[in-house]
Write an enzyme that holds these catalytic residues in place. Structure first.
Site, PDB file in Angstrom:
ATOM      1  N   TYR A  61       6.544  13.840   1.254  1.00 27.52           N
ATOM      2  CA  TYR A  61       5.587  12.596   0.742  1.00 27.52           C
ATOM      3  C   TYR A  61       4.209  13.278   0.528  1.00 27.52           C
ATOM      4  CZ  TYR A  61       9.077   9.559   3.121  1.00 27.52           C
ATOM      5  OH  TYR A  61      10.352   9.154   3.612  1.00 27.52           O
ATOM      6  N   PHE A 211      13.309   0.989   3.263  1.00 35.23           N
ATOM      7  CA  PHE A 211      13.002  -0.319   2.235  1.00 35.23           C
ATOM      8  C   PHE A 211      13.397  -1.646   3.181  1.00 35.23           C
ATOM      9  CE2 PHE A 211      14.469   2.513  -1.658  1.00 35.23           C
ATOM     10  CZ  PHE A 211      13.097   3.281  -1.546  1.00 35.23           C
ATOM     11  N   PRO A 212      12.775  -1.542   4.291  1.00 35.66           N
ATOM     12  CA  PRO A 212      13.027  -3.096   5.080  1.00 35.66           C
ATOM     13  C   PRO A 212      12.440  -4.115   4.366  1.00 35.66           C
ATOM     14  CG  PRO A 212      11.222  -1.646   5.933  1.00 35.66           C
ATOM     15  CD  PRO A 212      11.966  -0.860   4.911  1.00 35.66           C
ATOM     16  N   GLY A 215      11.298  -2.142  -0.456  1.00 37.89           N
ATOM     17  CA  GLY A 215      10.706  -0.955  -1.191  1.00 37.89           C
ATOM     18  C   GLY A 215       9.783  -1.137  -2.042  1.00 37.89           C
ATOM     19  N   LEU A 219      10.902  -7.512  -1.656  1.00 37.72           N
ATOM     20  CA  LEU A 219      12.009  -8.588  -1.787  1.00 37.72           C
ATOM     21  C   LEU A 219      11.443  -9.849  -2.353  1.00 37.72           C
ATOM     22  CD1 LEU A 219      13.599  -8.459   1.864  1.00 37.72           C
ATOM     23  CD2 LEU A 219      14.700  -7.796  -0.284  1.00 37.72           C
TER      24      LEU A 219
HETATM   25  N1  LIG Z   1      14.944   8.073   4.464  1.00 38.37           N
HETATM   26  C1  LIG Z   1      14.553   8.010   3.227  1.00 38.37           C
HETATM   27  O1  LIG Z   1      15.543   8.079   2.426  1.00 38.37           O
HETATM   28  C2  LIG Z   1      13.610   6.880   3.091  1.00 38.37           C
HETATM   29  C3  LIG Z   1      13.430   6.340   1.741  1.00 38.37           C
HETATM   30  C4  LIG Z   1      12.218   5.591   1.682  1.00 38.37           C
HETATM   31  C5  LIG Z   1      11.509   5.233   2.550  1.00 38.37           C
HETATM   32  N2  LIG Z   1      11.586   5.888   3.834  1.00 38.37           N
HETATM   33  C6  LIG Z   1      10.677   5.491   5.046  1.00 38.37           C
HETATM   34  O2  LIG Z   1      10.735   4.104   5.319  1.00 38.37           O
HETATM   35  C7  LIG Z   1       9.554   3.441   5.118  1.00 38.37           C
HETATM   36  C8  LIG Z   1       9.346   2.091   4.625  1.00 38.37           C
HETATM   37  O3  LIG Z   1      10.145   1.951   3.353  1.00 38.37           O
HETATM   38  P1  LIG Z   1       8.970   1.706   2.201  1.00 38.37           P
HETATM   39  O4  LIG Z   1       7.669   1.951   2.488  1.00 38.37           O
HETATM   40  O5  LIG Z   1       9.460   2.762   0.908  1.00 38.37           O
HETATM   41  O6  LIG Z   1       9.444   0.429   1.648  1.00 38.37           O
HETATM   42  P2  LIG Z   1       9.088  -1.151   2.433  1.00 38.37           P
HETATM   43  O7  LIG Z   1       8.347  -1.102   3.815  1.00 38.37           O
HETATM   44  O8  LIG Z   1      10.435  -1.880   2.299  1.00 38.37           O
HETATM   45  O9  LIG Z   1       8.299  -1.698   1.330  1.00 38.37           O
HETATM   46  C9  LIG Z   1       6.839  -1.265   1.201  1.00 38.37           C
HETATM   47  C10 LIG Z   1       6.496  -2.025   0.101  1.00 38.37           C
HETATM   48  O10 LIG Z   1       6.087  -3.378   0.400  1.00 38.37           O
HETATM   49  C11 LIG Z   1       4.468  -3.627   0.279  1.00 38.37           C
HETATM   50  N3  LIG Z   1       4.264  -4.538   1.607  1.00 38.37           N
HETATM   51  C12 LIG Z   1       4.225  -3.793   2.418  1.00 38.37           C
HETATM   52  N4  LIG Z   1       3.933  -4.897   3.491  1.00 38.37           N
HETATM   53  C13 LIG Z   1       3.677  -6.132   2.506  1.00 38.37           C
HETATM   54  C14 LIG Z   1       3.228  -7.308   2.996  1.00 38.37           C
HETATM   55  N5  LIG Z   1       3.021  -7.622   4.093  1.00 38.37           N
HETATM   56  N6  LIG Z   1       2.973  -8.228   1.863  1.00 38.37           N
HETATM   57  C15 LIG Z   1       3.241  -7.442   0.612  1.00 38.37           C
HETATM   58  N7  LIG Z   1       3.679  -6.618   0.263  1.00 38.37           N
HETATM   59  C16 LIG Z   1       3.754  -5.494   1.263  1.00 38.37           C
HETATM   60  C17 LIG Z   1       4.176  -2.358  -0.057  1.00 38.37           C
HETATM   61  O11 LIG Z   1       2.766  -2.383  -0.610  1.00 38.37           O
HETATM   62  P3  LIG Z   1       1.172  -2.171  -0.114  1.00 38.37           P
HETATM   63  O12 LIG Z   1       1.157  -0.955   0.051  1.00 38.37           O
HETATM   64  O13 LIG Z   1       0.603  -3.047  -1.235  1.00 38.37           O
HETATM   65  O14 LIG Z   1       1.176  -3.068   1.034  1.00 38.37           O
HETATM   66  C18 LIG Z   1       5.188  -1.511  -0.660  1.00 38.37           C
HETATM   67  O15 LIG Z   1       4.983  -1.685  -1.822  1.00 38.37           O
HETATM   68  C19 LIG Z   1       8.695   4.499   4.325  1.00 38.37           C
HETATM   69  O16 LIG Z   1       7.288   4.176   4.473  1.00 38.37           O
HETATM   70  C20 LIG Z   1       9.295   5.650   4.786  1.00 38.37           C
HETATM   71  O17 LIG Z   1       8.626   6.164   5.795  1.00 38.37           O
HETATM   72  C21 LIG Z   1      12.577   6.743   4.125  1.00 38.37           C
END
Ligand SMILES: NC(=O)c1ccc[n+]([C@@H]2O[C@H](COP(=O)([O-])OP(=O)(O)OC[C@H]3O[C@@H](n4cnc5c(N)ncnc54)[C@H](OP(=O)(O)O)[C@@H]3O)[C@@H](O)[C@H]2O)c1
Length: 291
Positions: A61, A211-212, A215, A219
């Site tokens: 990252y 992507f809970p 992503g 959602l």
């Molecule tokens: N193993 C793998 O291949 C893999 C792949 C992807 C991710 N990951 C891990 O999984 C974690 C979670 O995934 P992710 O961060 O990609 O996706 P996510 O948690 O599904 O969603 C993040 C997105 O949602 C927005 N968001 C978060 N909270 C919010 C809220 N309360 N209201 C409105 N928008 C909100 C964020 O924008 P803002 O910043 O504006 O809040 C960002 O655009 C990552 O941080 C990473 O550590 C692992």
């Protein structure tokens, strides 16, 4: 209505089921420095201040950006903080995501993570499979996992997990080394791993959906919005509360670069979803599976 468990045993560590994923702290496209470094550091400090003791990260990252931010914001680390990192990929100069699965690359990645995080031993390292472009794809992970198992034997890694893997790869891995967690794409609308989650729960293995919240494109669903409005909660909070209810081995690592969103997400644990809301939310992915 039963009370949901708030704690899960990950290897020999105890973590709260609501954690934090650091990927969103790097620059656009998870590449380069954050737009606002102080804001990124503030998110990390607020997460720990609010009780988070499970943070997901990786040296790819940025690259290196989120690990360096974590170290700057939080080192020396609280005793109960579990940092989970992942190896198996590297970034090209054009921000592309490339496999890094050779023994030399994996050994280097563990040492890089140790150095950037300022640790002598990594709590949990996920081996991130890179066979499929859009998701898990079959292929043996024996060779890279054997390298990681040797690093564990040397004491550089405490526990091993897997990411972006199929059930067959998990079975193959468990014949080589104990696996404490699996990190795959899963959320309210993307439920390919339903059966896998239940199988892992029966084995005491954590399932950590990436992507809970959907992503990079969080959602959006009329049903989710309607349920959230009825409960007086935000859609993101409902989406996380649904995951907490879905299975006791699900650990959450929602990502955000915003302190306000962080607070909202961590409040998901206090939201109790009534059974009729669960049924409606299950309908989003067309599943009747009781959560
Ligand atoms: N193993 C793998 O291949 C893999 C792949 C992807 C991710 N990951 C891990 O999984 C974690 C979670 O995934 P992710 O961060 O990609 O996706 P996510 O948690 O599904 O969603 C993040 C997105 O949602 C927005 N968001 C978060 N909270 C919010 C809220 N309360 N209201 C409105 N928008 C909100 C964020 O924008 P803002 O910043 O504006 O809040 C960002 O655009 C990552 O941080 C990473 O550590 C692992």
């Amino acid at each position: 209505m039963t009370t949901l468990p708030t704690i899960f045993t990950l290897g020999d560590r105890s973590v709260k089921r609501l954690g934090y994923g650091a990927m969103q702290l790097a620059g656009p496209g998870v590449f380069g420095p954050p737009k606002d470094r102080d804001a990124a550091l503030a998110v990390l400090r607020e997460a720990v201040a609010l009780g988070v003791n499970h943070i997901d990260t990786s040296d790819f990252y940025g690259p290196h950006v989120t690990n360096e931010l974590i170290r700057e914001a939080l080192h020396p680390y609280p005793d109960d903080l579990v940092l989970v990192t992942k190896i198996g990929a590297r970034r090209g100069p054009d921000a592309s995501w490339l496999p890094a699965f050779t023994a030399a690359e994996l050994i280097q990645a563990v040492h890089d993570n140790l150095r950037h995080l300022g640790l002598d031993v990594l709590d949990v390292v996920n081996l991130r499979a890179m066979f499929g472009v859009h998701g898990p794809a079959e292929g043996s992970i024996e060779a890279p996992l054997t390298v990681l198992a040797e690093l564990r034997r040397q004491g550089l890694v405490r526990h091993i997990g897997l990411s972006n893997v199929t059930p067959a790869q998990i079975a193959e891995a468990r014949r080589i080394v104990p696996i404490v967690c699996v990190q795959n794409h899963y959320n309210l609308a993307h439920r390919d791993d339903d059966a896998l989650i239940d199988a892992l729960a029966a084995e005491g293995i954590a399932y950590v959906p990436f992507f809970p919240l959907g992503g990079f494109n969080p959602l959006q669903s009329a049903t989710l919005s309607a349920v959230a409005a009825r409960l007086g909660a935000t859609t993101m909070r409902v989406a996380l509360a649904w995951l907490l209810r879905r299975a006791p081995n699900i650990l959450l690592i929602p990502g955000t670069s915003s302190v306000a969103h962080l607070r909202e997400n961590l409040a998901a644990g206090e939201l109790v979803l009534p059974d009729d809301a669960i049924r409606e939310l299950n309908g989003i992915a067309g599943r009747a599976v009781a959560a």
